[in-house]
Design a protein around this motif. Structure first.
Motif, PDB file in Angstrom:
ATOM      1  N   ILE A  20    -154.549   9.968  35.153  1.00 30.15           N
ATOM      2  CA  ILE A  20    -153.360   9.329  34.597  1.00 30.15           C
ATOM      3  C   ILE A  20    -152.209  10.329  34.698  1.00 30.15           C
ATOM      4  O   ILE A  20    -152.375  11.508  34.398  1.00 30.15           O
ATOM      5  CB  ILE A  20    -153.565   8.934  33.126  1.00 30.15           C
ATOM      6  N   SER A  21    -151.051   9.856  35.113  1.00 31.91           N
ATOM      7  CA  SER A  21    -149.884  10.734  35.126  1.00 31.91           C
ATOM      8  C   SER A  21    -149.003  10.387  33.929  1.00 31.91           C
ATOM      9  O   SER A  21    -148.678   9.222  33.688  1.00 31.91           O
ATOM     10  CB  SER A  21    -149.090  10.570  36.426  1.00 31.91           C
ATOM     11  N   ARG A  22    -148.637  11.411  33.169  1.00 32.25           N
ATOM     12  CA  ARG A  22    -147.761  11.243  32.022  1.00 32.25           C
ATOM     13  C   ARG A  22    -146.477  12.022  32.292  1.00 32.25           C
ATOM     14  O   ARG A  22    -146.482  13.257  32.351  1.00 32.25           O
ATOM     15  CB  ARG A  22    -148.436  11.752  30.747  1.00 32.25           C
ATOM     16  N   LEU A  23    -145.386  11.306  32.478  1.00 27.31           N
ATOM     17  CA  LEU A  23    -144.100  11.899  32.824  1.00 27.31           C
ATOM     18  C   LEU A  23    -143.136  11.731  31.659  1.00 27.31           C
ATOM     19  O   LEU A  23    -143.124  10.686  30.993  1.00 27.31           O
ATOM     20  CB  LEU A  23    -143.524  11.239  34.080  1.00 27.31           C
ATOM     21  N   TYR A  24    -142.317  12.756  31.449  1.00 26.32           N
ATOM     22  CA  TYR A  24    -141.373  12.714  30.329  1.00 26.32           C
ATOM     23  C   TYR A  24    -140.087  13.425  30.724  1.00 26.32           C
ATOM     24  O   TYR A  24    -140.104  14.500  31.338  1.00 26.32           O
ATOM     25  CB  TYR A  24    -141.985  13.399  29.104  1.00 26.32           C
ATOM     26  N   TYR A  25    -138.954  12.788  30.389  1.00 26.10           N
ATOM     27  CA  TYR A  25    -137.644  13.411  30.596  1.00 26.10           C
ATOM     28  C   TYR A  25    -136.791  13.189  29.348  1.00 26.10           C
ATOM     29  O   TYR A  25    -136.815  12.102  28.754  1.00 26.10           O
ATOM     30  CB  TYR A  25    -136.921  12.822  31.810  1.00 26.10           C
ATOM     31  N   ARG A  26    -136.035  14.226  28.956  1.00 27.01           N
ATOM     32  CA  ARG A  26    -135.131  14.095  27.823  1.00 27.01           C
ATOM     33  C   ARG A  26    -133.801  14.774  28.126  1.00 27.01           C
ATOM     34  O   ARG A  26    -133.769  15.888  28.668  1.00 27.01           O
ATOM     35  CB  ARG A  26    -135.732  14.729  26.563  1.00 27.01           C
ATOM     36  N   PHE A  27    -132.728  14.081  27.776  1.00 27.56           N
ATOM     37  CA  PHE A  27    -131.386  14.663  27.815  1.00 27.56           C
ATOM     38  C   PHE A  27    -130.941  14.910  26.379  1.00 27.56           C
ATOM     39  O   PHE A  27    -131.115  14.052  25.506  1.00 27.56           O
ATOM     40  CB  PHE A  27    -130.394  13.724  28.496  1.00 27.56           C
ATOM     41  N   TYR A  28    -130.356  16.096  26.150  1.00 29.17           N
ATOM     42  CA  TYR A  28    -129.949  16.483  24.805  1.00 29.17           C
ATOM     43  C   TYR A  28    -128.500  16.952  24.829  1.00 29.17           C
ATOM     44  O   TYR A  28    -128.067  17.645  25.755  1.00 29.17           O
ATOM     45  CB  TYR A  28    -130.845  17.611  24.294  1.00 29.17           C
ATOM     46  N   ALA A  29    -127.759  16.603  23.782  1.00 25.41           N
ATOM     47  CA  ALA A  29    -126.393  17.111  23.611  1.00 25.41           C
ATOM     48  C   ALA A  29    -126.109  17.230  22.125  1.00 25.41           C
ATOM     49  O   ALA A  29    -126.699  16.520  21.299  1.00 25.41           O
ATOM     50  CB  ALA A  29    -125.383  16.189  24.283  1.00 25.41           C
ATOM     51  N   ASP A  30    -125.209  18.149  21.760  1.00 27.05           N
ATOM     52  CA  ASP A  30    -124.778  18.270  20.368  1.00 27.05           C
ATOM     53  C   ASP A  30    -123.325  18.725  20.328  1.00 27.05           C
ATOM     54  O   ASP A  30    -122.715  19.026  21.369  1.00 27.05           O
ATOM     55  CB  ASP A  30    -125.682  19.214  19.584  1.00 27.05           C
ATOM     56  N   ASN A  31    -122.752  18.746  19.129  1.00 25.23           N
ATOM     57  CA  ASN A  31    -121.351  19.129  19.009  1.00 25.23           C
ATOM     58  C   ASN A  31    -121.155  20.639  18.904  1.00 25.23           C
ATOM     59  O   ASN A  31    -120.050  21.110  18.658  1.00 25.23           O
ATOM     60  CB  ASN A  31    -120.691  18.431  17.807  1.00 25.23           C
ATOM     61  N   PHE A  32    -122.229  21.426  19.103  1.00 27.09           N
ATOM     62  CA  PHE A  32    -122.109  22.876  19.238  1.00 27.09           C
ATOM     63  C   PHE A  32    -121.780  23.261  20.680  1.00 27.09           C
ATOM     64  O   PHE A  32    -121.574  24.436  20.974  1.00 27.09           O
ATOM     65  CB  PHE A  32    -123.413  23.567  18.822  1.00 27.09           C
TER      66      PHE A  32
END
Length: 384
Positions: free
Chosen positions: A250-262
């Motif tokens: 099984i392939s488990r793929l994950y992507y996340r984009f993050y941003a903040d006001n710092f």
């Protein structure tokens, strides 16, 4: 077998028909030369030993309660430099937390949960509340999960020795509040493919900096403690995809984009490939890549201007890339690993064991190693 012996006394006291218990041991070690305690230079050596117990107890066919407790003991060479004359309170410390919650399936396709807990350490105490709700389609192909949490922290400020009692050792509050909302939508696309979209919104206010992190300025010998804005917004978005390559992989793929006001933006990419070697043994190699930009007010040792409104030399807020690679091994025979009789009609079964290890390396030179052992138990009523 050590995990089995540790957990059995706790399990023997429960009267539920079936109880799930997870017992986790974790060891983490790191080293580097950019400690925030000493202004962005100096050792980051740290060792952390943690243990967790999670217990889920069914009350009836549609509801259950759960308990979670966590204790970790760590020693840190960098925080020992808060005070050069005596061993700092944070050099060797213990952090403990506890959570209790309730889950209920109030219809076949709708569930909710509530929980409360707290944690404590030498220089802070925290309490929190959590709640969640989920709804699934009648065919279980679509699921929406919503969750909210609120954390209320109080600090006992510890300042670097050379500025205690001066104007540089002043904070406006010792409180920090954090609020988070999250949403996850999962969709079964076909027999082989499932995807989930994740979104979080986090708001923090109060004391967001660490009082014993030094900052050194250009042409100045005396440091100040780091200073952050009194509020912060975070808004990550993620995508998770599980694809069945074959009956074995099984392939488990994950992507996340993050941003903040710092001023930080970040990208995370993760891949894990569970491989079924046999019906009872699974190997899971994994790799994670992470990259981020620096916070608007980060600068290295002695690179800050004295007129700056906010400042830090904590390299967690610098621009860097990191790599994490490791392997998981899960062993779970069909009838469990071992069993022990608890009473006339109850027995405890060690269902499975998972061992995971990983190496982590950051572009600024920080290196870390971690290993964890997770034991899964069930308390079962013997057939009549």
């Amino acid at each position: 077998m050590i995990c089995f012996l540790l957990a059995t006394p706790l399990l023997a006291q429960e009267e539920a028909k079936e109880i799930d218990v997870n017992f986790l041991l974790n060891y983490y070690s790191q080293d580097g030369d950019h400690a925030a305690v000493t202004g962005g230079i100096g050792t980051q050596e740290l060792q952390d030993r943690a243990s967790e117990i999670s217990i889920n107890i069914p009350l009836d066919s549609i509801s259950d309660i759960f308990f979670h407790t966590h204790v970790n003991v760590y020693s840190s060479a960098s925080t020992d430099n808060i005070d050069s004359r005596i061993s700092s309170a944070s050099k060797e410390d213990v952090r403990a937390s506890f959570e209790i919650g309730y889950n209920k399936d109030y219809t076949p396709t709708h569930q909710y949960s509530v929980s409360a807990g707290g944690s404590t350490e030498t220089d802070y105490i925290s309490t929190y509340l959590k709640g969640g709700w989920s709804a699934s389609s009648s065919d279980q192909n679509q699921t929406l999960n919503l969750a909210a949490s609120a954390y209320f922290d109080s600090w006992l400020p510890i300042f670097p020795e050379e500025i205690r009692g001066t104007d540089n050792a002043v904070i406006t509050t010792n409180k920090r509040n954090s609020y988070a909302l999250s949403a996850t939508y999962s969709q079964v696309i076909n027999q082989k493919l499932q995807a989930s979209l994740l979104f979080d919104l986090v708001y923090q206010s109060g004391l967001l900096s660490t009082p014993f992190h030094r900052v050194y300025f250009k042409d100045e010998n005396m440091p100040k403690i780091e200073k952050f804005p009194d509020s912060r917004w975070k808004y990550p978005v993620g995508l998770r995809i599980n694809y069945y390559l074959s009956d074995l992989i099984i392939s488990r793929l994950y992507y996340r984009f993050y941003a903040d006001n710092f001023g930080i933006t970040a990208h995370t990419a993760n891949i894990e490939l569970p491989i079924s070697v046999t019906n009872w043994l699974t190997l899971s190699p994994f790799y994670r890549f992470y990259t981020q930009t620096k916070a608007d007010f980060f600068a290295p040792y002695q690179m800050h201007n004295i007129t700056a409104a906010y400042y830090t030399s904590d390299y967690d807020l610098s621009a860097f890339n990191s790599h994490k690679v490791g392997m998981g091994i899960y062993y779970s025979p069909l009838y469990g690993i071992s069993r022990m009789k608890l009473s006339k009609n109850k027995l405890s079964m060690l269902k499975g064991i998972e061992l995971r290890g990983a190496h982590y390396q950051r572009g600024d030179g920080l290196k870390a190693f971690l290993v964890s052992l997770n034991c899964n138990f069930k308390i079962l009523s013997k057939p009549k």
